[in-house]
Every structure is written in structure tokens, then in C-alpha cells.
Enzyme design. Structure first.
Site, PDB file in Angstrom:
ATOM      1  N   GLY A 247       0.782  -1.237   0.000  1.00 40.51           N
ATOM      2  CA  GLY A 247       0.000   0.000   0.000  1.00 40.51           C
ATOM      3  C   GLY A 247       0.807   1.276   0.000  1.00 40.51           C
ATOM      4  O   GLY A 247       0.253   2.359   0.190  1.00 40.51           O
ATOM      5  N   PRO A 290       4.724  -5.298  -1.498  1.00 42.38           N
ATOM      6  CA  PRO A 290       4.637  -4.124  -2.377  1.00 42.38           C
ATOM      7  C   PRO A 290       4.356  -4.529  -3.818  1.00 42.38           C
ATOM      8  O   PRO A 290       4.829  -5.557  -4.294  1.00 42.38           O
ATOM      9  CB  PRO A 290       6.027  -3.491  -2.242  1.00 42.38           C
ATOM     10  CG  PRO A 290       6.918  -4.641  -1.917  1.00 42.38           C
ATOM     11  CD  PRO A 290       6.096  -5.590  -1.087  1.00 42.38           C
ATOM     12  N   ARG A 292       2.517  -1.726  -6.432  1.00 42.31           N
ATOM     13  CA  ARG A 292       2.525  -0.432  -7.115  1.00 42.31           C
ATOM     14  C   ARG A 292       3.869   0.275  -6.946  1.00 42.31           C
ATOM     15  O   ARG A 292       4.378   0.887  -7.886  1.00 42.31           O
ATOM     16  CB  ARG A 292       1.406   0.445  -6.547  1.00 42.31           C
ATOM     17  CG  ARG A 292       1.223   1.772  -7.276  1.00 42.31           C
ATOM     18  CD  ARG A 292       0.375   2.734  -6.453  1.00 42.31           C
ATOM     19  NE  ARG A 292      -0.824   2.154  -5.914  1.00 42.31           N
ATOM     20  CZ  ARG A 292      -2.036   2.273  -6.439  1.00 42.31           C
ATOM     21  NH1 ARG A 292      -2.201   2.964  -7.541  1.00 42.31           N
ATOM     22  NH2 ARG A 292      -3.079   1.702  -5.863  1.00 42.31           N
ATOM     23  N   CYS A 360     -16.132   5.497 -26.931  1.00 43.76           N
ATOM     24  CA  CYS A 360     -17.456   6.099 -27.077  1.00 43.76           C
ATOM     25  C   CYS A 360     -18.112   6.201 -25.700  1.00 43.76           C
ATOM     26  O   CYS A 360     -19.082   5.510 -25.387  1.00 43.76           O
ATOM     27  CB  CYS A 360     -18.301   5.252 -28.028  1.00 43.76           C
ATOM     28  SG  CYS A 360     -19.823   6.065 -28.538  1.00 43.76           S
ATOM     29  N   TYR A 389      -1.496  -1.283 -12.496  1.00 46.51           N
ATOM     30  CA  TYR A 389      -2.949  -1.207 -12.679  1.00 46.51           C
ATOM     31  C   TYR A 389      -3.349  -0.531 -13.995  1.00 46.51           C
ATOM     32  O   TYR A 389      -4.380   0.120 -14.066  1.00 46.51           O
ATOM     33  CB  TYR A 389      -3.621  -0.528 -11.481  1.00 46.51           C
ATOM     34  CG  TYR A 389      -3.273  -1.203 -10.189  1.00 46.51           C
ATOM     35  CD1 TYR A 389      -3.792  -2.454  -9.886  1.00 46.51           C
ATOM     36  CD2 TYR A 389      -2.377  -0.622  -9.298  1.00 46.51           C
ATOM     37  CE1 TYR A 389      -3.439  -3.106  -8.707  1.00 46.51           C
ATOM     38  CE2 TYR A 389      -2.021  -1.266  -8.125  1.00 46.51           C
ATOM     39  CZ  TYR A 389      -2.556  -2.513  -7.835  1.00 46.51           C
ATOM     40  OH  TYR A 389      -2.202  -3.164  -6.681  1.00 46.51           O
TER      41      TYR A 389
END
Length: 438
Positions: A247, A290, A292, A360, A389
Site C-alpha cells: 500500500g 509491495p 505499485r 465512445c 494497474y
């Protein structure tokens, strides 16, 4: 832009990542294009492992695969001494195919299927992180049928408020994740596992959320979890492993003020060591996850600017050849990003624009209200901190192909995910004969 040795602007005004010129990357591989900086990934892994080797040797870093999973990422992190956290049969399969030993893996998820659990036990994952009584009964039966004793952790909700987007908070009282300490559910599940003949209780897991910039929530979580270790010990249950999740925050824009990744780890280690001394408990093996913070800032996405539309006195759009199909995070979380014109990165920003995608959908935006040089059709836009992500959440929405991924290091560049063609998108589709289409 958060510059570093492997991410900088060259004298000719071109953005460079991993020693590779972004204009040349776009010309060779096309856009939209995900680009990952291998050396940065390795440097973060080494920062974590060095600190733990010095301050808490009885520990393990496992890479949170959900941030970015591909065949190439696992050999990189494994060679740097990391294991893997997987959250699906697909991630487990990918990691195994890439050579990651199952004994180095933790298998997460709040609703794993029977097939996934059978696969995990058969492969020999180190631990399944259990998250329901249903799963505990199912896993015990699966392990019995395979004549194995499966290691398990229990996901615990310590009730810590991490100041981040509510969609990525994981210890709210109403979270779908974990057993609450406060209402007694966590202790109840430990006692249930202790009675299972084919489960080996290893310890506890806690993950308080994502993109956290403060140290205090992590320290509070360690305090709560070690209090619970004391409570478990009073009931005769020994906690051998304490998994504190991940985090740790990263930089998306100049507004973000994260610490260095290993500073979060240092705070956790300091607090855990203090709690072990003061509460007189056996020091558990510390596991951290860990994701990210390892791959997020390592990645950029390159786009080509197409249509430019100005609504006089209201807004100016520059549209790119990507969108929510390859980055849904703005649509999901209203996530903010920084960007530059990668072919004119030294030009002074002079106008505020909104970067729109090609889908669209009125909500298909990538960046709102960013100040850039006056863009022209054909310019190259680089968006930063897209290593986590993005590829992992990409889709074929509007029948757009998922972009390829290129790994760069010391000027060398090569695919680690090849381009997806229209034929690839249709490869698994069939038309029933009764529809009469030949």
C-alpha cells in the site's frame, strides 16, 4: 515530471526512459504503448531487500502481482530475491510458467474457486491467505484429497483508517476483506483452523489500503496486529508469520508527496521490533507485499495526439489514441496524472487542456486540466506512473486492442507483451451454425 537517472529529458527535447528515446520507441513499436523501466524496478526491489537484510533478516518481500502480471516480471523480481503474491489462478499459472517456485508464493482472494484452490495446493504454494469460513472448509477438504497439509494465513481486519480513496481502503468496518478483530471473528477463525487436520496455521495477514502517504497508519496496524498476536498466544495459538501487506504511495502528480518506498518498510520494522520487545512475543517472520511501489513509477504510456477540439471559453480537448480501455483508473477513481509532450518536452507549458480518450464514452478521460505546450496532431504524449494497474486492468472495450508492453534497459528495448491484433480479439469467439453465417 519526477525525473531520475533512467527517466529524463534529452538535450533535443525528447523524453528518455531506460536509456531509450521515446520518439524512437513510438516510431518502432507504435502507440499506444506501455513502457517499463527494468533498472528502476530492480532498484526498488534492492532497496527493500537491503533494508530488511540489515534490520529484520527474518523477513520476505513478495511482489503483489495484481499491479502488473506478465511472464517477464516474475524472473526480474525473483532474481532480486522476491517471492510473489497472487490473487487468481491466472496469476499463479503465469508466475509458475515464468519459473517462480510455488513455495515462494502467497495466494490471496476473498472468493477463490475450488479449481483455483486445487491448483494452488497441487502446485505447493507456501500459503493460502484464507478469507472466509467457507474457504477454510473447502481448502481443508481439498488438501485432504491431495494428502497434503496446506499452510494458511488468516486475513485480519484491524480497523485502521487509511486516508485514501474509499474504493482502495481495505480495513473499513464494511470491507469485503478480512475477519474483524473487534467483533471476535478473527480469533474464532484461528480456533477453527486449529481443529483442521489438513491445514497448517502459519500466521496473519493485514493490508490496510493502497496509495498511502503517511507512516502512522502502518505503525497503528502493527500495534493492532501484535496485540492480536498476544491474544492468540493466550489461547494457545502461535503466530509464526506476520504479513503486513503493502500500500505504499507513489508519485502520480506534483501534489503527491510519498516517501521513498523503503521508508515505509523501515517504519513497519521499527514498530514491529518495538512491539516484540514491549509485548514480549516471539518475533514473527515479517512478510511485505509491495506492488505499485515496484512497478508504478517504472512505467509510462506513450500516445499519439489526434483530434484537437476547443469549445470556446469552456474547454480544450486533445484526443489521443488510447483511453479507458488501456487505463480505466480515471473512470474508476478519478485518478490524476502528469504528462509531457515526449517529442517537445523542453517546450514551455502554455495552455490548459483535457486529455480525452477515443472510447465512445463521455467519461473517457485520461487527464483533466493539465498545462502543456500547445499540442499539435501527431505530437507524442507521455503519461507518467502507468506501470501499475494499467496493463493489468486493460480491456477490449469498444473492440480496441490491448496495447503491447515494452521493457527498456540501458537503451535496449523489446516486447514483453506483443501487440494484440483484431484476429487475436476474435480467436476464442464462434458463431453457432444455426445462425446461418458461413
Amino acid at each position: 515530471m519526477k525525473a531520475r537517472e533512467t527517466l529524463k529529458i534529452k538535450e533535443n527535447g525528447h523524453l528518455e526512459i531506460g536509456g531509450a528515446d521515446c520518439v524512437e520507441l513510438a516510431a518502432r513499436f507504435g502507440t499506444p504503448l506501455y513502457v517499463l523501466d527494468e533498472e528502476y524496478i530492480r532498484s526498488v526491489c534492492r532497496g527493500y531487500t537491503r533494508l530488511l537484510a540489515e534490520k529484520y533478516p527474518n523477513s520476505k518481500i513478495v511482489y503483489a502481482s495484481k499491479a502488473f502480471s506478465s511472464l517477464a516480471i516474475y524472473p526480474i523480481v525473483y532474481s532480486e530475491g522476491l517471492g510473489a503474491d497472487v490473487v487468481s489462478g491466472g496469476e499463479l499459472y503465469t508466475a509458475r510458467k515464468a519459473g517462480m517456485p510455488a513455495s515462494e508464493m502467497y495466494f490471496h482472494g476473498n472468493n477463490k474457486s475450488a479449481a483455483e484452490l486445487e491448483f494452488a495446493v497441487r502446485e505447493g504454494v507456501h500459503a493460502v491467505v484464507t478469507d472466509s469460513f467457507y474457504e477454510i472448509d473447502l481448502l481443508d477438504e481439498i488438501a485432504r484429497k491431495q494428502n497434503k497439509k496446506q499452510g494458511v494465513l488468516v486475513r485480519v481486519n484491524p480497523g485502521i483508517d487509511a486516508h485514501t480513496h474509499r474504493f482502495i481502503q481495505t480495513t473499513r468496518p464494511d470491507s469485503k476483506f478480512g475477519f474483524s478483530i473487534a467483533d471476535g471473528a478473527a480469533l474464532n477463525v484461528l480456533q477453527t483452523i486449529a481443529k483442521k487436520e489438513n491445514l497448517d496455521f502459519l500466521g496473519l495477514h493485514c493490508h490496510i489500503g493502497s496509495q498511502i502517504f503517511e507512516l502512522k497508519p502502518f505503525a497503528l496496524a502493527v500495534d493492532k496486529m501484535t496485540d492480536f498476536i498476544v491474544q492468540a498466544a493466550q489461547c494457545g495459538i502461535k503466530v509464526r508469520e506476520l504479513n503486513m501487506g503493502g500500500g505504499y504511495g507513489v508519485t502520480y502528480t506534483a501534489e503527491d508527496k510519498p516517501l521513498q518506498p523503503w521508508e515505509y518498510v523501515d517504519a513497519i520494522v521499527e514498530k514491529l521490533s518495538e512491539c516484540v520487545r514491549e509485548k514480549r512475543i516471539d518475533a514473527p517472520k515479517l512478510i511485505l507485499e509491495p506492488g505499485r511501489s515496484i512497478v508504478g513509477e517504472a512505467g509510462i504510456t506513450l500516445y499519439t495526439v489526434g483530434a484537437i477540439k476547443e469549445i470556446e471559453g469552456i474547454k480544450k480537448y486533445i484526443a489521443v489514441d488510447g483511453g479507458m480501455f488501456e487505463n480505466p483508473r480515471y473512470a474508476l477513481y478519478q485518478s490524476k496524472y502528469d504528462a509531457v509532450l515526449a517529442n517537445r518536452a523542453l517546450d514551455a507549458p502554455c495552455e490548459t487542456v483535457t486529455v480525452a480518450g477515443k472510447c465512445c464514452e463521455s467519461g473517457d478521460m485520461l487527464i483533466e486540466n493539465i498545462c502543456l505546450p500547445k499540442a499539435k496532431s501527431g505530437d507524442l504524449l507521455a503519461v507518467f506512473t502507468t506501470g501499475a494497474y494499467h496493463y493489468s486492468m486493460a480491456s477490449n472495450y469498444n473492440r480496441n486492442p490491448v496495447p503491447p508492453v515494452v521493457l527498456v534497459n540501458r537503451g535496449e528495448s523489446e516486447y514483453i507483451v506483443k501487440p494484440q491484433s483484431y484476429e487475436d480479439m476474435l480467436a476464442r469467439e464462434v458463431i453457432p451454425a444455426r445462425l446461418g453465417v458461413e
